[in-house]
Design an enzyme around this catalytic site. Sequence first.
Site, mmCIF file in Angstrom:
data_model
loop_
_atom_site.group_PDB
_atom_site.id
_atom_site.type_symbol
_atom_site.label_atom_id
_atom_site.label_comp_id
_atom_site.label_asym_id
_atom_site.label_seq_id
_atom_site.Cartn_x
_atom_site.Cartn_y
_atom_site.Cartn_z
ATOM 1 C CG HIS A 1 -2.091 0.896 1.090
ATOM 2 N ND1 HIS A 1 -2.021 2.247 1.338
ATOM 3 C CD2 HIS A 1 -3.355 0.630 0.691
ATOM 4 C CE1 HIS A 1 -3.214 2.769 1.091
ATOM 5 N NE2 HIS A 1 -4.045 1.822 0.699
ATOM 6 C CG ASP B 1 -8.438 -4.542 -2.655
ATOM 7 O OD1 ASP B 1 -9.552 -4.266 -2.193
ATOM 8 O OD2 ASP B 1 -7.805 -3.773 -3.399
HETATM 9 N N1 ACO Z 1 4.233 -7.642 -4.268
HETATM 10 C C1 ACO Z 1 5.564 -7.615 -4.474
HETATM 11 N N2 ACO Z 1 6.316 -6.496 -4.408
HETATM 12 C C2 ACO Z 1 5.677 -5.353 -4.129
HETATM 13 C C3 ACO Z 1 4.298 -5.300 -3.901
HETATM 14 C C4 ACO Z 1 3.560 -6.510 -3.975
HETATM 15 N N3 ACO Z 1 2.251 -6.541 -3.781
HETATM 16 N N4 ACO Z 1 3.925 -4.034 -3.651
HETATM 17 C C5 ACO Z 1 5.049 -3.299 -3.719
HETATM 18 N N5 ACO Z 1 6.108 -4.093 -4.018
HETATM 19 C C6 ACO Z 1 7.494 -3.692 -4.155
HETATM 20 C C7 ACO Z 1 7.796 -3.198 -5.551
HETATM 21 O O1 ACO Z 1 8.187 -4.243 -6.391
HETATM 22 C C8 ACO Z 1 8.893 -2.207 -5.292
HETATM 23 O O2 ACO Z 1 10.084 -2.917 -5.071
HETATM 24 P P1 ACO Z 1 11.514 -2.307 -5.524
HETATM 25 O O3 ACO Z 1 11.660 -1.022 -4.752
HETATM 26 O O4 ACO Z 1 12.482 -3.370 -5.122
HETATM 27 O O5 ACO Z 1 11.390 -2.078 -7.005
HETATM 28 C C9 ACO Z 1 8.505 -1.566 -3.967
HETATM 29 O O6 ACO Z 1 7.706 -2.557 -3.310
HETATM 30 C C10 ACO Z 1 7.700 -0.298 -4.107
HETATM 31 O O7 ACO Z 1 6.649 -0.506 -5.013
HETATM 32 P P2 ACO Z 1 5.825 0.661 -5.697
HETATM 33 O O8 ACO Z 1 4.924 0.064 -6.737
HETATM 34 O O9 ACO Z 1 6.692 1.797 -6.092
HETATM 35 O O10 ACO Z 1 5.010 1.173 -4.443
HETATM 36 P P3 ACO Z 1 3.639 1.891 -4.463
HETATM 37 O O11 ACO Z 1 3.537 2.692 -3.263
HETATM 38 O O12 ACO Z 1 3.398 2.570 -5.762
HETATM 39 O O13 ACO Z 1 2.702 0.575 -4.390
HETATM 40 C C11 ACO Z 1 0.750 -0.614 -4.738
HETATM 41 C C12 ACO Z 1 1.443 0.525 -3.998
HETATM 42 C C13 ACO Z 1 0.536 -0.207 -6.203
HETATM 43 C C14 ACO Z 1 -0.591 -0.853 -4.076
HETATM 44 C C15 ACO Z 1 1.605 -1.907 -4.700
HETATM 45 O O14 ACO Z 1 1.860 -2.272 -3.371
HETATM 46 C C16 ACO Z 1 0.986 -3.052 -5.465
HETATM 47 O O15 ACO Z 1 1.150 -3.144 -6.690
HETATM 48 N N6 ACO Z 1 0.256 -3.973 -4.764
HETATM 49 C C17 ACO Z 1 -0.431 -5.052 -5.421
HETATM 50 C C18 ACO Z 1 -1.774 -4.582 -5.955
HETATM 51 C C19 ACO Z 1 -2.749 -4.301 -4.840
HETATM 52 O O16 ACO Z 1 -2.943 -5.102 -3.941
HETATM 53 N N7 ACO Z 1 -3.412 -3.138 -4.932
HETATM 54 C C20 ACO Z 1 -4.446 -2.729 -3.960
HETATM 55 C C21 ACO Z 1 -4.000 -1.561 -3.168
HETATM 56 S S1 ACO Z 1 -5.171 -1.157 -1.912
HETATM 57 C C22 ACO Z 1 -6.433 -0.461 -2.750
HETATM 58 O O17 ACO Z 1 -6.318 0.125 -3.792
HETATM 59 C C23 ACO Z 1 -7.754 -0.597 -2.166
#
Ligand code: ACO
Length: 378
Positions: A258, A313
């Site tokens: 998140h 979620d």
């Molecule tokens: N699984 C694996 N790695 C992850 C995940 C995940 N679910 N989420 C973040 N990371 C990692 C990324 O790979 C990245 O790693 P790195 O720095 O080594 O490249 C780091 O964490 C940061 O990721 P970002 O995408 O830049 O972080 P952001 O704050 O944009 O992410 C997000 C938020 C988009 C929700 C992300 O955690 C994700 O894609 N989660 C999976 C989808 C999901 O569950 N979305 C629902 C969110 S809650 C909602 O909308 C109600």
Amino acid sequence: MSQISRGLENVFIKTTSLTYIDGENGILRYGGYDIEDLVEHTSFEEVIHLMLYGDLPTKSQLQKLKSSIDESYEVPQQVIDMIYSLPKDSDAIGMMETAFSALSSLYGSPWNKNNNRENAIKLIGRASTVVANVLRAKEGKKPIIPEPSESFAKSFLKSSLSRTPSNEEVKAMDASLILYADHEVPASTTAALVTSSTLSDMYSCVVAALAALKGPLHGGAAEEAFKQFVEIGEPQNAETWFRNKITEQKSRLMGFGHRVYKTYDPRAKIFKKYAKLLSENNDNARKYFSIAQSVEDLGIKTFSEKRIYPNTDFYSGVVFYSLGFPIYMFTSLFALSRTLGWVAHVIEYVEDQHRLIRPRALYIGPLKREIVPIELRG
Ligand code: ACO
């Protein structure tokens, strides 16, 4: 590039009295009330009052609000026909967008402080009718207008699933409506705010929000998270699946991570409780709950160092599945509830903080160039 905040991280676009998030400590409050207390002691209708009028209602205020909702389920036949005119395999959120576009053409009145809240309540009632009919159209069932009952949650369940839900199911649906009702300014609410900032109407704001909610990185994650459990199939496969898919192929674990929470999402804890409770009566749901638990354990072991934990979620799909909803409806169920947050935020913005939202993009393309005649290019 220092002027740019990628993904608008840590950019504040408004003040709010609606929702407080402490992402470090996993605290979520609406109007000062802890989310756990709201789920335990109030109903979605009370939360609607809190979000739109700033406080929990008295008995008579609640009664008035419920009557307004009951009167708002009716939507014009043309809107229902439009939902039914789409192919059954259409995307559910796309069908909602279509219905809300149609509603915008009928009810998209200008902003007016005297009736913004009444209009918001009507919109939420109509959203219930839209979501119920999206499901019914996709399932080949006849259209329906929800009938008033003791609660919004019960009317919605009855109309969408064509059966009388148990008290336990109504409580779980109500909890889900509260848990998804608002979350400050995620992508969908921001899309609604951008739209409201041009003084476009409330229904158009919801169309914009729906479009943003749909993606798998936002509202679509509940469906994607649950699909992982279906793909895993049996609890004993969880470890191998996790190793192949997440550790080796480096796929994102859906329902984890998140932008704001750097600890366990408080909503996920509550959804987990209801997922356990509801899934007990259904063999498949119980299996998916067990798979989810195994994946959660593996996910926490792998990602807690990066402060990535289950989000709202992760378990909500098990609740929706246990209630009898198909996976393709999960995002729409999220949307039904979040409609409240969208309209509450746009009202707060338009009434108290309005200014056109118009950011800039830093130009990095070529400097001035002369046009070469087409026959000389290449
Ligand atoms: N699984 C694996 N790695 C992850 C995940 C995940 N679910 N989420 C973040 N990371 C990692 C990324 O790979 C990245 O790693 P790195 O720095 O080594 O490249 C780091 O964490 C940061 O990721 P970002 O995408 O830049 O972080 P952001 O704050 O944009 O992410 C997000 C938020 C988009 C929700 C992300 O955690 C994700 O894609 N989660 C999976 C989808 C999901 O569950 N979305 C629902 C969110 S809650 C909602 O909308 C109600």
